[in-house]
Design a protein around this motif. Structure first.
Motif, PDB file in Angstrom:
ATOM      1  N   ASN A 120       0.838  -1.200   0.000  1.00 17.19           N
ATOM      2  CA  ASN A 120       0.000   0.000   0.000  1.00 17.19           C
ATOM      3  C   ASN A 120       0.876   1.254   0.000  1.00 17.19           C
ATOM      4  O   ASN A 120       1.868   1.328   0.724  1.00 17.19           O
ATOM      5  CB  ASN A 120      -0.909  -0.006   1.238  1.00 17.19           C
ATOM      6  N   ILE A 121       0.476   2.234  -0.790  1.00 12.77           N
ATOM      7  CA  ILE A 121       1.300   3.443  -0.943  1.00 12.77           C
ATOM      8  C   ILE A 121       0.753   4.627  -0.156  1.00 12.77           C
ATOM      9  O   ILE A 121       1.385   5.687  -0.145  1.00 12.77           O
ATOM     10  CB  ILE A 121       1.416   3.830  -2.425  1.00 12.77           C
ATOM     11  N   GLY A 122      -0.389   4.466   0.490  1.00 11.54           N
ATOM     12  CA  GLY A 122      -0.972   5.593   1.212  1.00 11.54           C
ATOM     13  C   GLY A 122      -1.152   5.371   2.697  1.00 11.54           C
ATOM     14  O   GLY A 122      -1.456   6.315   3.435  1.00 11.54           O
ATOM     15  N   LEU A 123      -0.982   4.139   3.178  1.00  7.64           N
ATOM     16  CA  LEU A 123      -1.222   3.820   4.585  1.00  7.64           C
ATOM     17  C   LEU A 123      -0.156   4.460   5.459  1.00  7.64           C
ATOM     18  O   LEU A 123       1.041   4.247   5.268  1.00  7.64           O
ATOM     19  CB  LEU A 123      -1.228   2.304   4.779  1.00  7.64           C
ATOM     20  N   LYS A 124      -0.592   5.253   6.462  1.00  4.07           N
ATOM     21  CA  LYS A 124       0.330   5.972   7.338  1.00  4.07           C
ATOM     22  C   LYS A 124       0.354   5.428   8.761  1.00  4.07           C
ATOM     23  O   LYS A 124       1.395   5.477   9.414  1.00  4.07           O
ATOM     24  CB  LYS A 124      -0.037   7.462   7.370  1.00  4.07           C
ATOM     25  N   HIS A 125      -0.775   4.924   9.249  1.00  3.97           N
ATOM     26  CA  HIS A 125      -0.856   4.461  10.638  1.00  3.97           C
ATOM     27  C   HIS A 125      -1.501   3.077  10.638  1.00  3.97           C
ATOM     28  O   HIS A 125      -2.645   2.924  10.208  1.00  3.97           O
ATOM     29  CB  HIS A 125      -1.674   5.430  11.496  1.00  3.97           C
ATOM     30  N   LEU A 126      -0.764   2.106  11.143  1.00  7.13           N
ATOM     31  CA  LEU A 126      -1.236   0.725  11.185  1.00  7.13           C
ATOM     32  C   LEU A 126      -1.111   0.206  12.611  1.00  7.13           C
ATOM     33  O   LEU A 126      -0.012   0.192  13.184  1.00  7.13           O
ATOM     34  CB  LEU A 126      -0.423  -0.145  10.223  1.00  7.13           C
ATOM     35  N   ALA A 127      -2.220  -0.213  13.196  1.00  8.29           N
ATOM     36  CA  ALA A 127      -2.258  -0.727  14.571  1.00  8.29           C
ATOM     37  C   ALA A 127      -2.644  -2.195  14.527  1.00  8.29           C
ATOM     38  O   ALA A 127      -3.738  -2.549  14.086  1.00  8.29           O
ATOM     39  CB  ALA A 127      -3.254   0.070  15.409  1.00  8.29           C
ATOM     40  N   LEU A 128      -1.735  -3.055  15.008  1.00  9.15           N
ATOM     41  CA  LEU A 128      -1.935  -4.511  14.990  1.00  9.15           C
ATOM     42  C   LEU A 128      -1.760  -5.121  16.373  1.00  9.15           C
ATOM     43  O   LEU A 128      -1.507  -6.322  16.489  1.00  9.15           O
ATOM     44  CB  LEU A 128      -0.949  -5.161  14.016  1.00  9.15           C
ATOM     45  N   ALA A 129      -1.890  -4.338  17.423  1.00 13.64           N
ATOM     46  CA  ALA A 129      -1.643  -4.833  18.779  1.00 13.64           C
ATOM     47  C   ALA A 129      -2.657  -5.901  19.172  1.00 13.64           C
ATOM     48  O   ALA A 129      -3.785  -5.936  18.678  1.00 13.64           O
ATOM     49  CB  ALA A 129      -1.691  -3.669  19.766  1.00 13.64           C
ATOM     50  N   TYR A 130      -2.219  -6.783  20.058  1.00 15.05           N
ATOM     51  CA  TYR A 130      -3.065  -7.832  20.630  1.00 15.05           C
ATOM     52  C   TYR A 130      -3.631  -8.752  19.548  1.00 15.05           C
ATOM     53  O   TYR A 130      -4.826  -9.024  19.486  1.00 15.05           O
ATOM     54  CB  TYR A 130      -4.191  -7.223  21.466  1.00 15.05           C
ATOM     55  N   ASN A 131      -2.724  -9.217  18.669  1.00 14.94           N
ATOM     56  CA  ASN A 131      -3.015 -10.277  17.723  1.00 14.94           C
ATOM     57  C   ASN A 131      -1.951 -11.356  17.908  1.00 14.94           C
ATOM     58  O   ASN A 131      -1.404 -11.494  19.002  1.00 14.94           O
ATOM     59  CB  ASN A 131      -3.034  -9.733  16.294  1.00 14.94           C
ATOM     60  N   CYS A 132      -1.660 -12.106  16.859  1.00 13.49           N
ATOM     61  CA  CYS A 132      -0.641 -13.148  16.955  1.00 13.49           C
ATOM     62  C   CYS A 132       0.179 -13.164  15.677  1.00 13.49           C
ATOM     63  O   CYS A 132       0.037 -14.060  14.845  1.00 13.49           O
ATOM     64  CB  CYS A 132      -1.299 -14.500  17.210  1.00 13.49           C
ATOM     65  N   PHE A 133       1.002 -12.125  15.512  1.00 12.21           N
ATOM     66  CA  PHE A 133       1.868 -12.043  14.348  1.00 12.21           C
ATOM     67  C   PHE A 133       3.232 -12.674  14.610  1.00 12.21           C
ATOM     68  O   PHE A 133       4.115 -12.593  13.782  1.00 12.21           O
ATOM     69  CB  PHE A 133       2.063 -10.577  13.941  1.00 12.21           C
ATOM     70  N   GLY A 134       3.414 -13.294  15.740  1.00 10.34           N
ATOM     71  CA  GLY A 134       4.679 -13.911  16.076  1.00 10.34           C
ATOM     72  C   GLY A 134       4.602 -15.415  16.154  1.00 10.34           C
ATOM     73  O   GLY A 134       3.773 -16.055  15.501  1.00 10.34           O
ATOM     74  N   LYS A 135       5.490 -16.005  16.943  1.00 13.49           N
ATOM     75  CA  LYS A 135       5.592 -17.450  17.168  1.00 13.49           C
ATOM     76  C   LYS A 135       5.984 -18.225  15.921  1.00 13.49           C
ATOM     77  O   LYS A 135       5.798 -19.432  15.843  1.00 13.49           O
ATOM     78  CB  LYS A 135       4.270 -18.018  17.708  1.00 13.49           C
TER      79      LYS A 135
END
Length: 485
Positions: A276-291
């Motif tokens: 995406n070329i326009g996204l400035k603020h992305l909030a992904l807290a309290y998910n599971c993007f790790g492990k």
């Protein structure tokens, strides 16, 4: 017999009155009136002449006077204002539907920002409110948070939100929209081209309903802020939203906190955000993007930070990130020149991973970061030098406890943990010293803290390699801390 003589009279003539006597017509015989009078008497008007005049009724405009202006002013004051019309319509509709009118709306029915949070409107109250809102052409912000609208309430407001020509910010947070309500909200956004901000967080939107928002983002070119936090979005929504983000060019703020993104769905979402070329603020807290779940999740984090030139803030707090994930984030930070806020605290990482983040920002002279939130991430005494270097560059750094040496204290078995030694206390006083150290300052000059928090289900073995050079870059050898899962 006497002779009877007849005399014919001359014909009568009509003469018009002078212009000053408008509307009067005189009828007289063919003789001059007042010839036997003197000139002075002839100049005086006679009452008999006036009485003999025949008045013809002709319409004439009424004279203008000050009384007419007063009447006009009074008539205008009698006309009801727009606010009074709205109040009458609203109270009449409320009495018809059997609901209680909202006093906040009756006090100020023509505000540009109408905020009615937690008034328990329900579907019927939303229907009553839609009647006066149809007359409002100045309303720009509509906040109906926590009113239990449900999908029926959104349907009752659909006509207003679709045809309204001024609303730009719509807040429907905590209204139990569900699957059907999400569909109606996306239909509204598909028709209304003026709404730039939509908040539908905490609305029990499931994974399948997230597809509606993905399709909406592909077609909508006006929405700039979308809040889908605190819902039940998971892998299906992650795939679809990632595909939509790769096509959308207008969205600037996306909040996906408190959902269930993990695995391949999280990877596809990160890939779409990186394109995406326009996204400035992305909030992904309290998910599971790790492990380490999914296909190469760490590489997706690198691409997100290194390839996106518009991203200004990223929130990866509480995502179960491990050391390998943090190292990939640090590698992306070393090449990033746009981000100014990074939140990555409350993850399952060691002191070495926190050191990698600090080194990445120290070596990147082009970095524009102003806030590094490593809340609850441990750092060592040697890392404080890097923290001071960043603070000298006006970077606010938030970190966890400070430890004497670089050691992965939380991954060690309880029996192998180093016993704390403070002020020569050993043996029986070890437990007392440990209790004192627990309450000691995080940045105390002689504090030596060994964590005692057990993490069930997390089994890792580390072969620790000492890092003698404090300024050594952690990206030369990613496997400096060998991990075995």
């Amino acid at each position: 017999m006497a002779e009877v003589t007849t005399r014919t009279l001359p014909p009568r003539k009509l003469s018009l009155a002078p212009p000053t006597n408008r509307g009067l017509v005189f009828c007289h015989l063919d003789r001059k009136l007042g010839t036997h009078l003197s000139k002075e008497e002839q100049s005086k008007p006679k009452a008999s002449d006036e009485k003999s005049a025949l008045r013809v009724s002709t319409p004439s405009p009424p004279p203008e006077s000050e009384d007419d202006d007063l009447d006009l002013t009074c008539s205008e004051s009698i006309k009801p204002t727009v606010d009074e019309i709205k109040k009458r319509l609203y109270t009449k509709e409320c009495s018809k539907l059997g609901v209680t009118p909202v006093g906040a709306f009756l006090r100020e029915p023509s505000r540009t920002d109408l905020r009615l949070p937690h008034y328990s409107l329900g579907p019927v109250g939303a229907r009553a409110l839609s009647v006066p809102l149809m007359l409002d052409s100045t309303l720009t912000t509509l906040d109906l948070e926590g009113n239990g609208l449900g999908h029926e309430g959104v349907v009752n407001l659909k006509e207003v939100l679709t045809d309204h020509c001024a609303i730009t910010h719509l807040n429907l947070k905590r209204n139990k929209l569900g699957y059907k309500g999400a569909l109606v909200a996306c239909q509204i956004l598909g028709t209304n081209r003026l709404i730039t901000s939509l908040n539908v967080s905490a609305n029990q939107i499931d994974d399948k309903a997230g597809v509606f928002f993905a399709n909406m983002l592909k077609a909508n070119t006006h929405l700039k802020s979308l809040d889908l936090s605190d819902n039940n979005l998971a892998e299906i929504s992650g795939r679809q939203l990632g595909s939509a983000l790769s096509q959308n060019e207008t969205l600037e703020i996306l909040d996906l906190c408190w959902n269930h993104f993990s695995g391949n769905g999280a990877v596809k979402l990160l890939e779409g955000a990186s394109e995406n070329i326009g996204l400035k603020h992305l909030a992904l807290a309290y998910n599971c993007f790790g492990k380490g779940r999914g296909e190469k999740p760490s590489n997706s984090l690198i691409n997100l930070l290194s390839s996106s030139s518009a991203l200004l803030s990223l929130d990866l707090s509480s995502n179960r990130l491990l050391d390998l994930d943090i190292l990939m984030v640090a590698k992306g930070l070393a090449a990033n020149e746009s981000i100014n806020t990074l939140k990555i605290g409350r993850n399952l990482v060691s002191v070495g991973a926190a050191n990698a983040l600090l080194c990445a920002l120290v070596v990147n002279d082009a970095s524009k970061i102003s806030l590094l939130d490593m809340r609850d991430l441990p750092v060592s005494r040697t890392d404080l030098v890097k923290v001071d270097q960043l603070r000298a560059r006006n970077v606010k750094v938030i970190h966890g406890r400070v430890h004497q040496v670089e050691t992965d204290f939380e991954s060690q078995p309880y029996s192998h943990r180093t016993k704390p030694v403070e002020n020569g206390l050993e043996g029986e006083n070890t437990s007392a010293a440990s209790a004192e150290l627990e309450n000691a300052s995080q940045t105390g000059p002689t504090a030596t803290y060994v964590g005692t928090t057990e993490k069930p289900g997390l089994q890792m073995q580390y072969e620790q390699v000492p890092m003698d050079a404090p300024n050594e870059s952690p990206f030369d050898d990613v496997n400096k801390d060998k991990l075995a899962y």
